[in-house]
Design an enzyme around this catalytic site. Structure first.
Site, PDB file in Angstrom:
ATOM      1  N   HIS A 177       5.328-121.471  41.471  1.00  0.00           N
ATOM      2  CA  HIS A 177       5.139-121.634  43.335  1.00  0.00           C
ATOM      3  C   HIS A 177       6.507-120.762  43.916  1.00  0.00           C
ATOM      4  O   HIS A 177       6.943-120.520  44.746  1.00  0.00           O
ATOM      5  CB  HIS A 177       4.712-122.679  44.104  1.00  0.00           C
ATOM      6  CG  HIS A 177       3.472-123.180  43.379  1.00  0.00           C
ATOM      7  ND1 HIS A 177       3.500-124.350  42.853  1.00  0.00           N
ATOM      8  CD2 HIS A 177       2.172-122.663  43.805  1.00  0.00           C
ATOM      9  CE1 HIS A 177       2.229-124.779  42.718  1.00  0.00           C
ATOM     10  NE2 HIS A 177       1.380-123.839  43.908  1.00  0.00           N
TER      11      HIS A 177
HETATM   12 FE1  FES Z   1       5.560-125.640  42.613  1.00  0.00          FE
HETATM   13 FE2  FES Z   1       7.401-125.937  40.213  1.00  0.00          FE
HETATM   14  S1  FES Z   1       6.983-124.778  42.227  1.00  0.00           S
HETATM   15  S2  FES Z   1       5.548-127.032  40.463  1.00  0.00           S
END
Ligand code: FES
Length: 86
Positions: free
Chosen positions: A51
């Protein structure tokens, strides 16, 4: 999370670690994926591609959804060239 490097180097017995070594748990504080070291990244450290969380070389979160710094792993230097992790 502006934690100082010195506060991230503490061994499990409470003593200061060695500044040349930073022992972290490789678990993103967002959802637990494994960040990887990315040469030339904006903050020079660890990136979680899931993410887009970006950590600096000390594992402090700098950008993205991760809420906390990478946690230091419990460790202890057992000799000048030996370390026990976990
Ligand atoms: Fe979502 Fe690492 S940014 S698990």
């Amino acid at each position: 999370d502006p934690q100082k490097d010195a506060d991230r180097l503490v061994q499990e017995n409470g003593e200061a670690g060695q500044p040349a070594w930073l022992i972290l748990q490789a678990s993103c504080t967002h959802l637990g994926c494994v960040p990887t070291f990315v040469e030339g990244s904006q903050f020079g450290g660890w990136f979680c591609p899931c993410h887009g969380s970006d950590y600096d070389t000390s594992g402090r979160i700098r950008r993205g959804p991760a809420p906390k710094n990478l946690a230091p792993a419990p460790y202890l230097f057992t000799g000048p060239t030996a370390i026990r992790i976990g």
